[in-house]
Design a protein around this motif. Sequence first.
Motif, PDB file in Angstrom:
ATOM      1  N   GLY A 266      -9.809 -32.927   0.948  1.00  0.00           N
ATOM      2  CA  GLY A 266      -9.712 -33.290  -0.457  1.00  0.00           C
ATOM      3  C   GLY A 266      -8.353 -33.717  -0.958  1.00  0.00           C
ATOM      4  N   ARG A 267      -7.414 -33.976  -0.052  1.00  0.00           N
ATOM      5  CA  ARG A 267      -6.083 -34.415  -0.487  1.00  0.00           C
ATOM      6  C   ARG A 267      -5.526 -35.435   0.501  1.00  0.00           C
ATOM      7  N   VAL A 268      -4.457 -36.094   0.070  1.00  0.00           N
ATOM      8  CA  VAL A 268      -3.781 -37.032   0.967  1.00  0.00           C
ATOM      9  C   VAL A 268      -3.054 -36.226   2.036  1.00  0.00           C
ATOM     10  N   HIS A 269      -3.392 -36.497   3.281  1.00  0.00           N
ATOM     11  CA  HIS A 269      -2.775 -35.773   4.401  1.00  0.00           C
ATOM     12  C   HIS A 269      -1.544 -36.503   4.936  1.00  0.00           C
ATOM     13  N   CYS A 270      -1.621 -37.826   5.026  1.00  0.00           N
ATOM     14  CA  CYS A 270      -0.466 -38.601   5.492  1.00  0.00           C
ATOM     15  C   CYS A 270      -0.628 -40.052   5.064  1.00  0.00           C
ATOM     16  N   VAL A 271       0.486 -40.757   5.058  1.00  0.00           N
ATOM     17  CA  VAL A 271       0.517 -42.185   4.776  1.00  0.00           C
ATOM     18  C   VAL A 271       1.212 -42.868   5.941  1.00  0.00           C
ATOM     19  N   ASP A 272       0.534 -43.871   6.521  1.00  0.00           N
ATOM     20  CA  ASP A 272       1.038 -44.532   7.720  1.00  0.00           C
ATOM     21  C   ASP A 272       1.352 -45.994   7.430  1.00  0.00           C
ATOM     22  N   THR A 273       2.563 -46.414   7.728  1.00  0.00           N
ATOM     23  CA  THR A 273       2.958 -47.815   7.621  1.00  0.00           C
ATOM     24  C   THR A 273       3.240 -48.350   9.016  1.00  0.00           C
ATOM     25  N   LEU A 274       2.937 -49.628   9.223  1.00  0.00           N
ATOM     26  CA  LEU A 274       3.011 -50.212  10.557  1.00  0.00           C
ATOM     27  C   LEU A 274       3.897 -51.441  10.574  1.00  0.00           C
ATOM     28  N   GLN A 275       4.644 -51.582  11.642  1.00  0.00           N
ATOM     29  CA  GLN A 275       5.373 -52.810  11.923  1.00  0.00           C
ATOM     30  C   GLN A 275       4.569 -53.595  12.937  1.00  0.00           C
ATOM     31  N   LEU A 280       0.592 -57.189  17.653  1.00  0.00           N
ATOM     32  CA  LEU A 280       0.716 -55.859  18.253  1.00  0.00           C
ATOM     33  C   LEU A 280       1.561 -54.950  17.359  1.00  0.00           C
ATOM     34  N   ILE A 281       1.237 -53.669  17.374  1.00  0.00           N
ATOM     35  CA  ILE A 281       1.978 -52.679  16.594  1.00  0.00           C
ATOM     36  C   ILE A 281       3.239 -52.292  17.369  1.00  0.00           C
ATOM     37  N   THR A 282       4.381 -52.592  16.796  1.00  0.00           N
ATOM     38  CA  THR A 282       5.647 -52.280  17.458  1.00  0.00           C
ATOM     39  C   THR A 282       6.256 -50.977  16.938  1.00  0.00           C
ATOM     40  N   ALA A 283       5.941 -50.620  15.705  1.00  0.00           N
ATOM     41  CA  ALA A 283       6.426 -49.357  15.129  1.00  0.00           C
ATOM     42  C   ALA A 283       5.339 -48.785  14.236  1.00  0.00           C
ATOM     43  N   TYR A 284       5.080 -47.491  14.424  1.00  0.00           N
ATOM     44  CA  TYR A 284       4.073 -46.802  13.621  1.00  0.00           C
ATOM     45  C   TYR A 284       4.773 -45.622  12.966  1.00  0.00           C
ATOM     46  N   ARG A 285       4.797 -45.612  11.617  1.00  0.00           N
ATOM     47  CA  ARG A 285       5.553 -44.602  10.874  1.00  0.00           C
ATOM     48  C   ARG A 285       4.608 -43.769  10.023  1.00  0.00           C
ATOM     49  N   ARG A 286       4.643 -42.471  10.202  1.00  0.00           N
ATOM     50  CA  ARG A 286       3.711 -41.564   9.505  1.00  0.00           C
ATOM     51  C   ARG A 286       4.496 -40.568   8.649  1.00  0.00           C
ATOM     52  N   VAL A 287       4.225 -40.572   7.353  1.00  0.00           N
ATOM     53  CA  VAL A 287       4.800 -39.575   6.446  1.00  0.00           C
ATOM     54  C   VAL A 287       3.750 -38.500   6.212  1.00  0.00           C
ATOM     55  N   VAL A 288       4.032 -37.295   6.703  1.00  0.00           N
ATOM     56  CA  VAL A 288       3.119 -36.166   6.544  1.00  0.00           C
ATOM     57  C   VAL A 288       3.771 -35.030   5.750  1.00  0.00           C
ATOM     58  N   ASN A 289       5.035 -35.187   5.420  1.00  0.00           N
ATOM     59  CA  ASN A 289       5.756 -34.206   4.605  1.00  0.00           C
ATOM     60  C   ASN A 289       5.073 -34.100   3.242  1.00  0.00           C
ATOM     61  N   PRO A 290       4.476 -32.945   2.917  1.00  0.00           N
ATOM     62  CA  PRO A 290       3.744 -32.829   1.655  1.00  0.00           C
ATOM     63  C   PRO A 290       4.596 -33.065   0.425  1.00  0.00           C
ATOM     64  N   ASP A 291       5.903 -32.804   0.512  1.00  0.00           N
ATOM     65  CA  ASP A 291       6.782 -33.034  -0.628  1.00  0.00           C
ATOM     66  C   ASP A 291       6.842 -34.518  -0.992  1.00  0.00           C
ATOM     67  N   LYS A 292       6.586 -35.390  -0.019  1.00  0.00           N
ATOM     68  CA  LYS A 292       6.631 -36.830  -0.254  1.00  0.00           C
ATOM     69  C   LYS A 292       5.268 -37.419  -0.590  1.00  0.00           C
ATOM     70  N   LEU A 293       4.251 -36.564  -0.659  1.00  0.00           N
ATOM     71  CA  LEU A 293       2.883 -37.048  -0.912  1.00  0.00           C
ATOM     72  C   LEU A 293       2.320 -36.552  -2.231  1.00  0.00           C
ATOM     73  N   VAL A 294       3.037 -35.687  -2.924  1.00  0.00           N
ATOM     74  CA  VAL A 294       2.473 -35.049  -4.118  1.00  0.00           C
ATOM     75  C   VAL A 294       2.250 -36.045  -5.256  1.00  0.00           C
ATOM     76  N   ARG A 295       2.951 -37.198  -5.243  1.00  0.00           N
ATOM     77  CA  ARG A 295       2.803 -38.147  -6.328  1.00  0.00           C
ATOM     78  C   ARG A 295       1.765 -39.220  -6.041  1.00  0.00           C
ATOM     79  N   LEU A 296       1.038 -39.088  -4.917  1.00  0.00           N
ATOM     80  CA  LEU A 296       0.024 -40.088  -4.570  1.00  0.00           C
ATOM     81  C   LEU A 296      -1.352 -39.652  -5.075  1.00  0.00           C
TER      82      LEU A 296
END
Length: 296
Positions: A266-275, A280-296
């Motif tokens: 029931g909540r945002v678990h992570c946000v993933d951005t890709l290069q 082809l995916i050269t960089a995969y970046r995952r933000v899972v720190n809950p402090d950085k997700l509370v405003r989503l």
Amino acid sequence: MGGGHGSVGTEQGDSLGAEWDSHRPAVFGAAYRLLGSVADAEDVTQDVWLRAARADLRDVGDLRAWLVTVAARRSYDILRSARVRRESYVGPWLPEPLLTGPDASQPVLVDESVSSAMLLIMEELSPPERVAFVLHDVFGLEFGKIAEVLDVSVPGARQLASRARRRVAKAKESMPQASKAERERVLEVFRAAYEAGDLAGLVRLLHPDAVFVTDGGGNVSAARKPIYGGERVAEVMVRVGRQWRPDRIDFAEVGGELALVFHREGRVHCVDTLQITDGLITAYRRVVNPDKLVRL
């Protein structure tokens, strides 16, 4: 956070309030580009409003430039102290995700300079270089104002911006951007392979030298070092996917680019951005720190 001008209650505040809403995205946008943090950018925006509401603005010819300059000066102070905080940050640091699509809660002037890739490039600049680059190349401020913010000469401000521009251009050359259509195609195929636990499918999408970076901030379980190699990254993704199966994976515009938002319990678990380069995916970046997700 709204405009915030109802609490000031002065004639100056009422007058400023008529223009504040149109300039607020630029104020927030400057702070976010400089700090890579939604929370800090919101704090700076509120500080700028309070400073403006108390100031005599009758002789200010360009209110937008004045507000952005104030935001930059406050952000510069935070940016210098942030360098110390970054050194004690647990694991890799990634910018706080900023929703920039039509349903975004925070309006911002969107261009490539708010993408996670670009913010990471700017992290490699010195604080003065970053300020000079953002103020001149993104917001078009004259070097006289930039010199005042940085407490340097005008030629010095010009040199800082030039040096930053060269470094940014060199970094961008090494990671060309995928088109919107290509990004959408790759993310569609990736999501299907991830949900199916298709190891071979993920390997086909990942560049052999791909890197997987996870920002947990020490608050949740996350890799504390980048993981390299397409096959290795795919194996980790499949294993993690089995450990915590998301309720759903949505597409969202983050930092001006299509990204993946994982929901769990029931909540945002992570946000993933890709290069993505050449499909082809050269960089995969995952933000899972809950402090950085509370405003989503």
